[in-house]
Scaffold this motif. Structure first.
Motif, PDB file in Angstrom:
ATOM      1  N   LEU A 182       0.843  -1.179   0.000  1.00 57.69           N
ATOM      2  CA  LEU A 182       0.000   0.000   0.000  1.00 57.69           C
ATOM      3  C   LEU A 182       0.888   1.241   0.000  1.00 57.69           C
ATOM      4  CD1 LEU A 182      -2.675  -1.046   2.672  1.00 57.69           C
ATOM      5  CD2 LEU A 182      -2.788  -1.336   0.182  1.00 57.69           C
ATOM      6  N   CYS A 183       0.446   2.281  -0.689  1.00 54.78           N
ATOM      7  CA  CYS A 183       1.251   3.498  -0.794  1.00 54.78           C
ATOM      8  C   CYS A 183       0.356   4.649  -1.223  1.00 54.78           C
ATOM      9  CB  CYS A 183       2.398   3.318  -1.793  1.00 54.78           C
ATOM     10  SG  CYS A 183       1.850   2.928  -3.482  1.00 54.78           S
ATOM     11  N   GLY A 184       0.930   5.865  -1.250  1.00 50.67           N
ATOM     12  CA  GLY A 184       0.241   6.986  -1.856  1.00 50.67           C
ATOM     13  C   GLY A 184       0.470   6.905  -3.356  1.00 50.67           C
ATOM     14  N   ASN A 185       1.503   7.574  -3.840  1.00 47.90           N
ATOM     15  CA  ASN A 185       1.963   7.363  -5.205  1.00 47.90           C
ATOM     16  C   ASN A 185       2.952   6.211  -5.220  1.00 47.90           C
ATOM     17  OD1 ASN A 185       0.501   9.591  -6.328  1.00 47.90           O
ATOM     18  ND2 ASN A 185       2.039  10.982  -5.459  1.00 47.90           N
ATOM     19  N   TYR A 186       3.103   5.558  -6.393  1.00 47.82           N
ATOM     20  CA  TYR A 186       3.953   4.373  -6.457  1.00 47.82           C
ATOM     21  C   TYR A 186       5.395   4.658  -6.068  1.00 47.82           C
ATOM     22  CZ  TYR A 186       0.110   1.961  -8.801  1.00 47.82           C
ATOM     23  OH  TYR A 186      -1.104   1.388  -9.093  1.00 47.82           O
ATOM     24  N   GLY A 187       5.838   5.894  -6.265  1.00 45.00           N
ATOM     25  CA  GLY A 187       7.221   6.227  -5.967  1.00 45.00           C
ATOM     26  C   GLY A 187       7.482   6.603  -4.524  1.00 45.00           C
ATOM     27  N   GLU A 188       6.425   6.731  -3.725  1.00 47.24           N
ATOM     28  CA  GLU A 188       6.591   7.052  -2.311  1.00 47.24           C
ATOM     29  C   GLU A 188       6.884   5.780  -1.511  1.00 47.24           C
ATOM     30  OE1 GLU A 188       2.954   8.869  -1.141  1.00 47.24           O
ATOM     31  OE2 GLU A 188       3.243  10.640  -2.416  1.00 47.24           O
ATOM     32  N   ASN A 260      -3.767   3.136  -2.204  1.00 50.36           N
ATOM     33  CA  ASN A 260      -4.410   3.369  -0.906  1.00 50.36           C
ATOM     34  C   ASN A 260      -5.666   2.532  -0.700  1.00 50.36           C
ATOM     35  OD1 ASN A 260      -5.860   4.759  -2.876  1.00 50.36           O
ATOM     36  ND2 ASN A 260      -6.469   6.426  -1.511  1.00 50.36           N
ATOM     37  N   VAL A 261      -5.786   1.432  -1.441  1.00 57.16           N
ATOM     38  CA  VAL A 261      -6.958   0.552  -1.349  1.00 57.16           C
ATOM     39  C   VAL A 261      -6.556  -0.856  -0.938  1.00 57.16           C
ATOM     40  CG1 VAL A 261      -8.778  -0.611  -2.663  1.00 57.16           C
ATOM     41  CG2 VAL A 261      -8.385   1.841  -2.986  1.00 57.16           C
ATOM     42  N   LEU A 262      -7.195  -1.376   0.100  1.00 56.54           N
ATOM     43  CA  LEU A 262      -7.098  -2.800   0.438  1.00 56.54           C
ATOM     44  C   LEU A 262      -8.489  -3.389   0.283  1.00 56.54           C
ATOM     45  CD1 LEU A 262      -5.296  -5.122   1.451  1.00 56.54           C
ATOM     46  CD2 LEU A 262      -6.054  -4.566   3.774  1.00 56.54           C
ATOM     47  N   PHE A 263      -8.622  -4.306  -0.659  1.00 55.09           N
ATOM     48  CA  PHE A 263      -9.890  -4.938  -1.028  1.00 55.09           C
ATOM     49  C   PHE A 263      -9.836  -6.365  -0.511  1.00 55.09           C
ATOM     50  CE2 PHE A 263     -12.323  -6.855  -4.839  1.00 55.09           C
ATOM     51  CZ  PHE A 263     -13.564  -6.608  -4.277  1.00 55.09           C
ATOM     52  N   TYR A 264     -10.717  -6.718   0.440  1.00 53.53           N
ATOM     53  CA  TYR A 264     -10.555  -8.009   1.111  1.00 53.53           C
ATOM     54  C   TYR A 264     -11.905  -8.541   1.579  1.00 53.53           C
ATOM     55  CZ  TYR A 264     -11.111  -5.277   5.397  1.00 53.53           C
ATOM     56  OH  TYR A 264     -11.602  -4.453   6.379  1.00 53.53           O
ATOM     57  N   HIS A 265     -11.945  -9.844   1.787  1.00 54.96           N
ATOM     58  CA  HIS A 265     -13.127 -10.490   2.350  1.00 54.96           C
ATOM     59  C   HIS A 265     -13.061 -10.405   3.866  1.00 54.96           C
ATOM     60  CE1 HIS A 265     -16.150 -13.594   3.220  1.00 54.96           C
ATOM     61  NE2 HIS A 265     -16.577 -13.410   1.981  1.00 54.96           N
ATOM     62  N   ASN A 286      -2.416   9.157   2.236  1.00 54.21           N
ATOM     63  CA  ASN A 286      -3.688   9.782   2.583  1.00 54.21           C
ATOM     64  C   ASN A 286      -4.872   8.927   2.139  1.00 54.21           C
ATOM     65  OD1 ASN A 286      -2.474  12.176   3.639  1.00 54.21           O
ATOM     66  ND2 ASN A 286      -2.125  12.876   1.537  1.00 54.21           N
ATOM     67  N   ASN A 287      -6.011   9.110   2.823  1.00 51.58           N
ATOM     68  CA  ASN A 287      -7.287   8.525   2.387  1.00 51.58           C
ATOM     69  C   ASN A 287      -7.209   7.018   2.175  1.00 51.58           C
ATOM     70  OD1 ASN A 287      -8.460  11.136   2.279  1.00 51.58           O
ATOM     71  ND2 ASN A 287      -7.493  11.457   0.279  1.00 51.58           N
ATOM     72  N   LEU A 288      -6.756   6.307   3.189  1.00 50.18           N
ATOM     73  CA  LEU A 288      -6.701   4.848   3.118  1.00 50.18           C
ATOM     74  C   LEU A 288      -8.115   4.284   3.029  1.00 50.18           C
ATOM     75  CD1 LEU A 288      -4.991   2.253   3.309  1.00 50.18           C
ATOM     76  CD2 LEU A 288      -5.144   2.446   5.795  1.00 50.18           C
TER      77      LEU A 288
END
Length: 446
Positions: A182-188, A260-265, A286-288
């Motif tokens: 998980l990250c903000g932008n891929y380079g962060e 910033n997205v975790l998609f899970y059951h 930001n905005n997890l």
């Protein structure tokens, strides 16, 4: 500097077959011994790669393993010419022979764990091939996988390659299938999440009772050390043992992350509340968004059947996220209804695109199984072997190559045909020239 997340998909090999080798993988066992279509499978995969490239994604391709694996059969005592080795093994030890013919390298999510330069102490992208010790047929892959990765990411100024972990169940490592970021932008600097099935050195801890837990806590820790990750940027979560016993053999069958997205059951993790709280505390962006799918919305059985969570989540240039899903999700009412509702809600996921990858699905892997994710900046992307990146020219070259070398239909009984081995080696030798890989296969190094 511009940042990308590249997807490197595994190219389906010319001996693609269904052998039902993965105990704990329900789809694989269900389709054991059915006839396969190597040509159709390869073209389905290439079509998905081209579609993502056309969406503006950086899309690459990783070469398949050589199968049948005659060299492993020789290590196991079969002798004579290649033809004699194949025929003797098929007759005397059919289960071992089928394992040495496995098409499983197409699921590139199991190829390696990758840590971007933003996360590592030395500022390089790190690769560790998975040892895949839990399944004999997959344990044959790491050496050639390492060769292919080094030939693809072949600039030591930017890329660091590690040997796979010791070949022992205590350090069972399944690669990116049990890892997300998980990250903000891929380079962060990101938060790398390692999901494990059991503790190898502490048997008092919870573990599944029916199916094996393929990833160990100790393996996850070892990869994090090799990659030079800081403890504040790492989270270790145990997968719910009960779900492993229901056929959720990897974490990417029950959860997936992107930026910033975790998609899970809701049943995905053991001690879920504590795990999610740790993610919240350590996530620096930001905005997890935690997108939790309730059992009342989609059952675990439907999630496994359709590979809802073995979808890819990609970020488009405008910042909107898109789910790349198998058509199996579209054909299941509960899953289709859920996804239709999801894109209307207040999350970064705004669209679902469906792809037919049934040849892969029948062997136990969805769209996310087919790809290895590599976050890159412009300089790192320029250092990647350009012949492994999908564009119009490479897409046409690879489709022509498939048409030239692949069979329309393959039965399990065809695998002992010496002519198939000749066809496969001829095809792979030509492929290494198309992709400019050099001699990555044992038959090329004799």
């Amino acid at each position: 500097m511009t940042q990308f997340e590249a997807n490197f998909d595994g190219l389906v090999g010319p001996t693609h077959n269904y052998a039902g080798l993965s105990y704990g993988n329900v789809a694989s066992l269900k389709n054991a011994s059915a006839s396969s279509s190597p040509k159709q499978a390869a073209k389905q995969g290439l079509k998905k790669m081209k579609a993502l490239a056309d969406l503006g994604m950086v899309q690459g391709v990783l070469a398949p393993q050589e199968r049948p694996d005659v060299y492993s059969l020789r290590r196991l005592g079969f002798t004579g010419s290649d033809a004699q080795v194949l025929q003797a093994a098929a007759k005397q030890a059919p289960a071992i022979f089928q394992a040495c013919c496995s098409a499983s390298s197409m699921w590139t999510a199991n190829a390696a764990t990758v840590s971007p330069s933003a996360d590592t102490l030395d500022g390089k992208i790190h690769f560790t091939p998975a040892n895949l010790t839990n399944k004999f047929h997959r344990s044959l892959e790491p050496q050639v996988t390492g060769n292919i990765l080094r030939a693809t990411f072949n600039n030591s100024d930017y890329f660091s390659h590690h040997q796979h972990l010791p070949d022992n169940e205590h350090f069972g490592d399944e690669g990116a299938a049990n890892h997300t970021r998980l990250c903000g932008n891929y380079g962060e600097t990101g938060l790398e999440i390692f999901v494990y099935g059991r503790h190898a050195f502490d048997t008092s801890k919870p573990a599944p009772k029916k199916f094996p837990a393929r990833q160990t806590f100790e393996a996850s820790q070892a990869v994090a050390r090799l990659h030079g990750l800081q403890s504040e940027n790492v989270v270790y979560i145990q997968q719910n043992p009960d779900l492993i016993d229901q056929g959720v053999f990897h974490n990417d069958v029950i959860s997936v992350g992107n930026q910033n997205v975790l998609f899970y059951h809701e049943q995905a993790f053991s001690n879920s509340d504590a795990a999610l709280q740790e993610i919240k505390q350590k996530f620096s962006g930001n905005n997890l968004h935690f997108i939790c799918v309730k059992t009342s919305e989609v059952s675990v059985e439907d999630a496994i059947k359709t590979y809802l969570f073995n979808t890819q989540i990609i970020t488009q240039a405008n910042g909107d996220m898109v789910i790349i899903a198998p058509t199996n999700c579209q054909e299941n009412p509960a899953v289709s209804n859920y996804l239709a509702k999801l894109v209307t809600q207040n999350t970064p996921i705004k669209e679902v695109k469906y792809f037919d990858v049934k040849q892969s699905m029948q062997n136990g892997g969805g769209p996310a199984c087919l790809r290895l994710r590599v976050a890159l900046n412009e300089s790192e992307l320029a250092a990647v072997n350009p012949h492994t990146l999908i564009n119009d020219q490479q897409f046409e070259l690879l489709n022509t190559w498939v048409d030239k070398h692949y069979r329309d239909e393959l039965k399990v009984t065809d695998l002992s045909d010496p002519q198939l081995l000749i066809e496969s080696r001829t095809a792979l030798d030509e492929l290494t020239q198309i992709l400019d890989l050099g001699s990555v296969y044992p038959f090329q190094q004799i």
